[in-house]
Structure formats: C-alpha cells, structure tokens
Write an enzyme that holds these catalytic residues in place. Structure first.
Site, PDB file in Angstrom:
ATOM      1  N   GLY A   4       0.778  -1.240   0.000  1.00 27.15           N
ATOM      2  CA  GLY A   4       0.000   0.000   0.000  1.00 27.15           C
ATOM      3  C   GLY A   4       0.805   1.282   0.000  1.00 27.15           C
ATOM      4  O   GLY A   4       0.229   2.367   0.026  1.00 27.15           O
ATOM      5  N   TYR A  10      -9.899   4.901 -11.843  1.00 27.73           N
ATOM      6  CA  TYR A  10      -9.701   5.518 -10.516  1.00 27.73           C
ATOM      7  C   TYR A  10      -9.492   7.027 -10.591  1.00 27.73           C
ATOM      8  O   TYR A  10      -9.036   7.622  -9.611  1.00 27.73           O
ATOM      9  CB  TYR A  10      -8.460   4.943  -9.811  1.00 27.73           C
ATOM     10  CG  TYR A  10      -8.287   3.460  -9.880  1.00 27.73           C
ATOM     11  CD1 TYR A  10      -9.174   2.602  -9.247  1.00 27.73           C
ATOM     12  CD2 TYR A  10      -7.197   2.898 -10.559  1.00 27.73           C
ATOM     13  CE1 TYR A  10      -9.000   1.227  -9.298  1.00 27.73           C
ATOM     14  CE2 TYR A  10      -7.014   1.528 -10.606  1.00 27.73           C
ATOM     15  CZ  TYR A  10      -7.912   0.699  -9.979  1.00 27.73           C
ATOM     16  OH  TYR A  10      -7.729  -0.653 -10.020  1.00 27.73           O
ATOM     17  N   PRO A  42       4.669  -5.211  -0.605  1.00 26.46           N
ATOM     18  CA  PRO A  42       4.525  -4.086  -1.539  1.00 26.46           C
ATOM     19  C   PRO A  42       4.471  -4.553  -2.994  1.00 26.46           C
ATOM     20  O   PRO A  42       5.142  -5.506  -3.381  1.00 26.46           O
ATOM     21  CB  PRO A  42       5.798  -3.272  -1.296  1.00 26.46           C
ATOM     22  CG  PRO A  42       6.790  -4.252  -0.768  1.00 26.46           C
ATOM     23  CD  PRO A  42       6.024  -5.347  -0.075  1.00 26.46           C
ATOM     24  N   GLY A  43       3.655  -3.883  -3.783  1.00 26.37           N
ATOM     25  CA  GLY A  43       3.612  -4.157  -5.219  1.00 26.37           C
ATOM     26  C   GLY A  43       3.989  -2.889  -5.954  1.00 26.37           C
ATOM     27  O   GLY A  43       5.100  -2.717  -6.470  1.00 26.37           O
ATOM     28  N   ARG A  44       3.049  -1.924  -5.921  1.00 25.08           N
ATOM     29  CA  ARG A  44       3.215  -0.669  -6.634  1.00 25.08           C
ATOM     30  C   ARG A  44       4.546   0.023  -6.345  1.00 25.08           C
ATOM     31  O   ARG A  44       5.237   0.467  -7.266  1.00 25.08           O
ATOM     32  CB  ARG A  44       2.070   0.268  -6.217  1.00 25.08           C
ATOM     33  CG  ARG A  44       2.022   1.570  -6.982  1.00 25.08           C
ATOM     34  CD  ARG A  44       1.050   2.558  -6.315  1.00 25.08           C
ATOM     35  NE  ARG A  44      -0.177   1.968  -5.855  1.00 25.08           N
ATOM     36  CZ  ARG A  44      -1.312   1.906  -6.568  1.00 25.08           C
ATOM     37  NH1 ARG A  44      -1.354   2.442  -7.765  1.00 25.08           N
ATOM     38  NH2 ARG A  44      -2.392   1.337  -6.065  1.00 25.08           N
ATOM     39  N   CYS A  92     -12.963   3.384 -27.834  1.00 20.13           N
ATOM     40  CA  CYS A  92     -14.284   4.013 -27.988  1.00 20.13           C
ATOM     41  C   CYS A  92     -14.932   4.142 -26.622  1.00 20.13           C
ATOM     42  O   CYS A  92     -15.824   3.366 -26.263  1.00 20.13           O
ATOM     43  CB  CYS A  92     -15.153   3.167 -28.907  1.00 20.13           C
ATOM     44  SG  CYS A  92     -14.478   3.137 -30.552  1.00 20.13           S
ATOM     45  N   ARG A 100      -6.016   2.989 -15.443  1.00 18.99           N
ATOM     46  CA  ARG A 100      -6.087   3.669 -14.145  1.00 18.99           C
ATOM     47  C   ARG A 100      -6.754   5.051 -14.196  1.00 18.99           C
ATOM     48  O   ARG A 100      -7.544   5.372 -13.319  1.00 18.99           O
ATOM     49  CB  ARG A 100      -4.704   3.727 -13.490  1.00 18.99           C
ATOM     50  CG  ARG A 100      -4.094   2.318 -13.254  1.00 18.99           C
ATOM     51  CD  ARG A 100      -2.918   2.321 -12.306  1.00 18.99           C
ATOM     52  NE  ARG A 100      -3.313   2.612 -10.951  1.00 18.99           N
ATOM     53  CZ  ARG A 100      -3.228   3.782 -10.373  1.00 18.99           C
ATOM     54  NH1 ARG A 100      -2.707   4.806 -11.035  1.00 18.99           N
ATOM     55  NH2 ARG A 100      -3.643   3.964  -9.143  1.00 18.99           N
TER      56      ARG A 100
HETATM   57  N1  LLP Z   1      -1.229  -7.401  -0.678  1.00 20.35           N
HETATM   58  C1  LLP Z   1      -2.553  -7.554  -0.896  1.00 20.35           C
HETATM   59  C2  LLP Z   1      -3.276  -8.589  -0.195  1.00 20.35           C
HETATM   60  C3  LLP Z   1      -3.202  -6.714  -1.812  1.00 20.35           C
HETATM   61  O1  LLP Z   1      -4.499  -6.863  -2.006  1.00 20.35           O
HETATM   62  C4  LLP Z   1      -2.456  -5.737  -2.510  1.00 20.35           C
HETATM   63  C5  LLP Z   1      -3.102  -4.879  -3.492  1.00 20.35           C
HETATM   64  C6  LLP Z   1      -1.080  -5.639  -2.262  1.00 20.35           C
HETATM   65  C7  LLP Z   1      -0.512  -6.486  -1.325  1.00 20.35           C
HETATM   66  C8  LLP Z   1      -0.188  -4.650  -2.973  1.00 20.35           C
HETATM   67  O2  LLP Z   1      -0.570  -3.336  -2.775  1.00 20.35           O
HETATM   68  P1  LLP Z   1       0.349  -2.159  -3.338  1.00 20.35           P
HETATM   69  O3  LLP Z   1       1.646  -2.174  -2.572  1.00 20.35           O
HETATM   70  O4  LLP Z   1       0.575  -2.402  -4.770  1.00 20.35           O
HETATM   71  O5  LLP Z   1      -0.443  -0.933  -3.083  1.00 20.35           O
HETATM   72  N2  LLP Z   1      -5.305  -1.860  -9.385  1.00 20.35           N
HETATM   73  C9  LLP Z   1      -5.212  -0.873  -8.331  1.00 20.35           C
HETATM   74  C10 LLP Z   1      -4.503  -1.410  -7.119  1.00 20.35           C
HETATM   75  C11 LLP Z   1      -5.199  -2.588  -6.500  1.00 20.35           C
HETATM   76  C12 LLP Z   1      -4.425  -3.122  -5.346  1.00 20.35           C
HETATM   77  C13 LLP Z   1      -5.054  -4.350  -4.821  1.00 20.35           C
HETATM   78  N3  LLP Z   1      -4.320  -4.993  -3.794  1.00 20.35           N
HETATM   79  C14 LLP Z   1      -4.480   0.349  -8.881  1.00 20.35           C
HETATM   80  O6  LLP Z   1      -4.101   0.347 -10.031  1.00 20.35           O
HETATM   81  O7  LLP Z   1      -4.332   1.336  -8.165  1.00 20.35           O
END
Ligand code: LLP
Length: 432
Positions: A243, A329, A286-288, A356, A325
């Site tokens: 997050g 969002y 973390p992902g993003r 479209c 996105r």
């Molecule tokens: N762990 C869990 C259980 C999650 O559901 C998520 C994201 C993460 C980790 C990673 O979160 P991050 O560090 O990336 O914020 N498609 C949306 C984001 C959806 C995130 C869903 N879960 C966007 O493009 O903003």
C-alpha cells in the site's frame, strides 16, 4: 518529474526512448531493471537487514512477468500471488515454491490444489470455508499447509475508495468478530493438516500516511495477545500487506519505506518486550512501490483535434487498454514528448486514447511543446497496474514490454499479434 535527456530525447536507464519506440514499436512499456533494483535495495537496507526475522513479498499483481519474477527472486524476496495465472507465471519462472504466498478472496478448489501441489510456502485464508477446503486437499495429498488469516482491521484510509480494502464493509478479509474469527482460529489450531501461523492485513493502496498501517498493526498485536490468552497459542507470523504510495505527478510526495516500516517495527518490538513475547516473523507485501516509478509507457501521437476556445485533443495509439487507471480511478499521470524533451512548453493539450470510451483520457490539460503527429508521448510511473490490467477492448493488441539495464534493452513480452487476439475464437457449427 526528474528525467535525463540526450540530443533532445528522453533517456531511460541509459537508453534513448525515441530509439526504443522505433526499434520495438508503440505503444510500448519500458521498465528499468536498475530502478526496480534500487527500490529493492532500499527495502534490503532499511528493512530486511535492519530487523531480525522480516521478509518482503512482492505483490505480483502489480507487474507479473517471467523477467520481473527473476529480478524479485534474485533479491531473495518472497512473492504474493492471487490466482492460478499468477501462480503459473511463478512456476514457469521457477520461483522457489516455499517463498510463494497465496492470497485471494475466492480461491477455487483447483487453485488450492495447484498451490498445494506446487508446495507454496503460505496460503492466506480469506473466506470462512477455506480451512476445511485446504484441510481436505492437504489430507489427500498428505501435506501440512502453513496458513495465515487475512483479517479486516476496520481502518479507513485516505485513498480512492476503489483501492481501499481494510474498512469494515469490504469483500476482503475476515471480520475481527468473536463469533466469526474465533471459531476459525479454533478450527485452524485443531486441524492437523494446517499449521496456523498468524494474521495478515492489507489496508489499501497508494497511501502517503502511515496512520492506517499503524492502527492496523495495533489491532493485529491485540489479536496476538488475545489468541495467547484464549487458546494458549503463540502467533509466529504477521503480514502487514502493501500500500505504500508512489509519485505519479509532482503533486505526490511519497515517503521512504522506512516511514512505514520503522514505526510498525517499533510497535511490534515494544509489544514483544512488554508482553515477553517472541518476535513473530514480519512480512510486508509491496507491489506498486517496487515497480511503478521504474516503468514508463511510450505512445505515438496521431490525430490532433482543436476545439477553438475549448480544448485541444491529441490522440495516442493506445490508452485505457494499456493503462486503465485514469478511467477507473481518476488516476493522474504526467508525461513529456520524448522526442522534444528539451523543448519548452508551448501549449496545453489533453492526451486521449484511441478506445471508444469517453473516459479514455490519459492526461487532461498538460503543457507540452507544440505537438505534431508522429511525436512520442512518454507517460511516467506506469510500471504498476498498467500492463497487469491491460485489456483487448476494441480488439487492440496488448503492447510489448521492454526491460532496460544501463543502456541495454531487451523485449521481455512480445507485442500481441492480431492472430493471437482471436486465437481462441471459434464459429459454432450452427452458424456455418
Ligand atoms: N497485498 C494484498 C493482499 C493486496 O491486495 C495488494 C493490493 C497488495 C498487497 C499490494 O498493494 P500495493 O503495494 O501495490 O499498493 N489496481 C489498483 C490497485 C489494487 C491493489 C489491490 N491490492 C491500482 O491500479 O491502483
């Protein structure tokens, strides 16, 4: 945004982006291995090496490709997967099974079987039926599965409501409710096919404030104490999710990882000392924040439409199909003309996609040098949830992905061909 230029062109990780657009075509995703690794190194230095018994699990939903998983594996990080497809990608990348953590609020029996067959390190329970399901599969396969419960910490976060997950009214997680969570815990402790390790939460995404994380850590630690009191059971692991926010435009001021992890760890360590508790393993997901800023997208400008006194639309050869996105969002991005990177702004335009759909606007009211057809528009910070959420709407092909490393560039995902778009389609006999 900070960027380098050479001969008037945007440079990315030592590569001329205009040359990349020419060589690999547009639309194109470009990911810098160097920048991904810099983020990983920050995590290594300020979290993994700083504290005992902690791990990072990359949330592969942000960007899951074979090459990316290799980069993550090299760091010794774990991997979060949430579907058969993400798990399959990990299997094909030969990602060490023990370092894979399976999330998901509706895992199918087939997905659970696949995860248990592959021997994933953790399954994170996110529904009330799952302990029994896993136990049945594990029994048949004579396995014991390490599990955590994803809890709903009931904290509200400052982010777009579409990417907020920790609030009470959420499809994710098990409510911390005596009548719901505690019977689950009892069942897990008493079921020999599962090894109950602890709790997981994920409060939301793209956060700049640590408040929600810290509140949720407090709630998780209260649960650790309660589980000890009620069941005389010691929690061994806590997963605090991801997050952490990133910079999409100059208005975003992201914090370093340590802004989140240091106070979370301080809370855990203080709790363990006060309660004379062994420190549980602490995992973040973390992902993003690992990939977003390392990625850019390159598009070619085509049609230009001026509505006098109103707006000038400049259209790109992609859009919501490679970056949903903004449409989904209201996410804001910024970018530059990669081939006019040194030129001053001369006009305000709106960069629109070619799908479209009226919401297919990539950037509204951006100042650019005079835009002409054939210019290359580079969008910054498209590394997370761009490629991974790409679609074939309007039967547009999913773009290629290039990985750069200090002047080198190689294709890691080929551009989809038109044949591939329809390759699974068939005309039924009654229509022939
Ligand atoms: N762990 C869990 C259980 C999650 O559901 C998520 C994201 C993460 C980790 C990673 O979160 P991050 O560090 O990336 O914020 N498609 C949306 C984001 C959806 C995130 C869903 N879960 C966007 O493009 O903003």
């Amino acid at each position: 945004m900070d960027f380098e230029t050479k001969n008037g062109h945007l440079m990315w990780d030592g590569c001329d982006t205009v040359a990349l657009a020419q060589e690999f075509g547009t639309p194109l995703y470009v990911f810098s291995q160097t920048m991904i690794e810099e983020k990983c190194q920050e995590l290594q230095r300020d979290f993994v090496e700083k504290y005992d018994n902690v791990r990072v699990a990359f949330a592969s939903k942000a960007f899951s490709t074979l090459a990316m998983l290799k980069i993550i594996e090299k760091q010794g990080f774990s991997l979060d997967v949430v579907s058969d497809g993400e798990l399959y990608t990990a299997v094909k990348a030969e990602f060490p099974a023990a370092h894979i953590e399976m999330n998901g609020n509706n895992k199918s029996i087939e997905e659970l079987e696949m995860a248990i067959d592959y021997g994933v390190g953790r399954i994170i329970i996110d529904s009330l039926q799952e302990v029994a399901l896993i136990a049945a599969i594990a029994k048949e396969k004579q396995r014991v599965v390490d599990i955590l419960f994803r809890i709903t910490p009931e904290v509200n976060v400052q982010t777009h409501s579409f990417i907020s997950t920790g609030q009470k009214d959420s499809k994710f997680g098990i409510p911390i409710d005596e009548a719901i969570l505690f019977p689950q815990i009892k069942q897990a402790i008493e079921t020999p096919e599962v090894n109950f390790l602890g709790f997981h939460f994920h409060v939301g995404s793209q956060l700049f404030d640590n408040e929600a994380h810290l509140a949720a850590v407090g709630i998780a630690l209260d649960l650790v104490r309660l589980v000890k009191e009620r069941f005389d059971y010691t929690i061994k692991e806590l997963n605090f999710g991801g997050g952490f926010g990133v910079r999409y435009t100059d208005a975003d001021q992201p914090k370093p990882f340590s802004y989140f992890t240091d106070p979370m760890m301080a809370q855990v360590l203080a709790f363990c000392e006060e309660e004379q508790f062994p420190q549980p393993a602490i995992v973040i997901e973390p992902g993003r924040s690992i990939v977003a800023e390392a990625g850019i997208s390159l598009h070619k400008i085509g049609a230009i439409k001026e509505l006098p006194g109103l707006r000038k639309y400049v259209s790109i050869d992609g859009g919501m199909t490679d970056n949903i996105r903004p449409g989904l969002y209201e996410a804001e991005y910024t970018g530059i003309l990669a081939n006019k990177a040194d030129q001053p702004a001369a006009e305000t335009v709106t960069v629109s996609g070619k799908a479209c759909e009226s919401t297919d606007i990539l950037v509204k009211d951006i100042e650019l040098p005079t835009v002409e057809a054939g210019d290359i528009f580079a969008t910054f910070s498209t590394g997370a949830y761009g490629y991974s959420m790409a679609s074939n709407y309007n039967k547009l092909a999913i773009p290629a992905v290039v990985l750069t490393n200090d002047g080198q560039a190689e294709c890691i995902v080929k551009r989809q061909t038109l044949d591939q778009i329809i390759q699974n389609e068939e005309i039924p006999s009654f229509l022939k």
